[in-house]
Design a protein around this motif. Sequence first.
Motif, PDB file in Angstrom:
ATOM      1  N   GLU A 132       0.810  -1.219   0.000  1.00  0.00           N
ATOM      2  CA  GLU A 132       0.000   0.000   0.000  1.00  0.00           C
ATOM      3  C   GLU A 132       0.836   1.258   0.000  1.00  0.00           C
ATOM      4  O   GLU A 132       0.456   2.260  -0.571  1.00  0.00           O
ATOM      5  CB  GLU A 132      -0.906   0.013   1.239  1.00  0.00           C
ATOM      6  N   GLU A 133       1.964   1.181   0.702  1.00  0.00           N
ATOM      7  CA  GLU A 133       2.778   2.385   0.842  1.00  0.00           C
ATOM      8  C   GLU A 133       4.105   2.175   0.123  1.00  0.00           C
ATOM      9  O   GLU A 133       4.565   1.039  -0.016  1.00  0.00           O
ATOM     10  CB  GLU A 133       3.033   2.675   2.318  1.00  0.00           C
ATOM     11  N   THR A 187       3.410  -4.869  -5.320  1.00  0.00           N
ATOM     12  CA  THR A 187       2.018  -5.328  -5.297  1.00  0.00           C
ATOM     13  C   THR A 187       1.835  -6.597  -6.115  1.00  0.00           C
ATOM     14  O   THR A 187       0.786  -7.226  -6.025  1.00  0.00           O
ATOM     15  CB  THR A 187       1.075  -4.249  -5.874  1.00  0.00           C
ATOM     16  N   ALA A 211      -4.267  -5.298  -1.390  1.00  0.00           N
ATOM     17  CA  ALA A 211      -3.522  -4.498  -2.361  1.00  0.00           C
ATOM     18  C   ALA A 211      -2.662  -5.368  -3.273  1.00  0.00           C
ATOM     19  O   ALA A 211      -2.160  -4.898  -4.282  1.00  0.00           O
ATOM     20  CB  ALA A 211      -2.643  -3.494  -1.621  1.00  0.00           C
ATOM     21  N   HIS A 250      -8.529  -5.466   5.145  1.00  0.00           N
ATOM     22  CA  HIS A 250      -9.371  -4.276   5.336  1.00  0.00           C
ATOM     23  C   HIS A 250     -10.721  -4.650   5.909  1.00  0.00           C
ATOM     24  O   HIS A 250     -11.154  -5.779   5.814  1.00  0.00           O
ATOM     25  CB  HIS A 250      -9.589  -3.569   4.006  1.00  0.00           C
TER      26      HIS A 250
END
Length: 498
Positions: A132-133, A187, A211, A250
Amino acid sequence: MARPTTTYVCQSCGAQTRQFFGRCSSCGAWNSLVEQTAPASDTRRRRPVAADASAASPRQPRRSEPIAAVGERPLQRLGSGYGELDRVLGGGLVPGSLVLLGGDPGIGKSTLLLQSAEAMATRCSVLYVSAEESAQQVKLRWRRLAEGASEVEGEMGGEGPAPRALVRAQARAEAPESAGLQLLAETDLELVLQELEALRPAVAVIDSIQALHDGELSSAPGSVAQVRECAAALARIAKRQDTALLLVGHVTKEGMLAGPKVLEHLVDAVLTFEGDRFASHRLLRAVKNRFGATHELGVFEMRGRGLAEVSNPSELFLGSEEPSAGTATIVACEGTRPLVVELQALVSTTSYASPRRTATGIGTNRLHQILAVLEKHLGLPLSRFDCYLAVAGGLEVEEPAADLGVAAAVVASYRDLTLPPGTVLIGELGLGGQLRPVGQLELRLQEASRLGFTRAVVPKGSGLARLAAGLDLQLLEAGGVAEALVAALGVNPADDRA
Ligand code: TYD
Ligand code: MG
């Protein structure tokens, strides 16, 4: 020749149909079906039919063995660097296991796992996959956490294993070649799998599973097919090379773990990280755990520089020092962990046709039931009063052992009484007004005494008089709600009926 087939997959439960519906027939979610094209050839091996099996030679090698003869490996758990996380995991991470950590966005999942990965990296090899980051973002956070840890170290004179680990990490930042924590910002599932195979780390963190994406599938990242495929591929590799995997998942708007239920079946443990946006403490719970008990609770506090463990959470859920009208203190149990919690009630004359009943931290139905019992058995005309109830610290108290505390808070507010300081109330209310025994009373009394409480109102027949005497705790046993409230308040609340 087989044609490619189109199926519709529900994004909330994973059910498949051949036809499109506006509403999933299996879980009832609206607008959740997404079209998916399966490859034409079916490469799955077909199982031999029964007739074939019986025709086969009778001396086929047996694959099963008596359960008593199955070899046992001692379970070697890895400490996560945080006692609170270890407790929720059931004593630490099990090699080769999959742990799913769910929680609202911004609650601190990435922070928790990065801190824990850093602490574990001093003892074993750890790979942190950030999907994600960017690597830069993770590095920035890591540096901030390391700085925070050195401040804590300065303040507390070097307490706790995690801050020390982080300080060592900061020292290593100057000599990065010795760092035990590997970072991969990627990813693509294929590249993540390759890295896992090449490094063979003892622990890997995947932030987040939604992700990641598998290039072989046409669907978008985060869709059911992708999440299921990615998790299954990661699970295979984790079991094969004994890597403990921590997956971040999530949570949807409704508070469910996003992705199909199959994900929860696939992993060995499901943890949820929750908390109030407005309060700094965070609660970590196990919803499912193949290697330990569920309903264990870990408490953390979000500080300016990272998460800190709260080893004495009762102090968090105790309100003001000064007792006021309408407050009562209970001892709730989360797993094996007793928590002393303050309840507040406000009872006031209603100006509505039907009175308002609002509860935060306790089920409204439970509150209705307790109010009905008080009305019937104490003769209090509560149906003409609004009633608001709140649990301090934003905690959710689900267990019925809180009933007596709720009743006492309501009655105290109604009569404008203050409970004598140092009193805790423990007990479940029956519909007939009787006080029912609760589990783990011993633990609860010990916690109350540890925090300086001197009186405890409990259900009759606890058999704990000796223990209470040893704890310097005045034990008031009661058989019914009226008796318990008289004992707690020192006056009979039903005396001057309104
Ligand atoms: P994060 O771990 O990114 O949440 P998640 O991965 O669950 O989405 O946490 C983000 C929040 O935590 C963010 O709102 C800021 C806060 N935070 C702190 O207060 N202190 C800190 O040291 C860090 C790293 C984050
Ligand atoms: Mg995150």
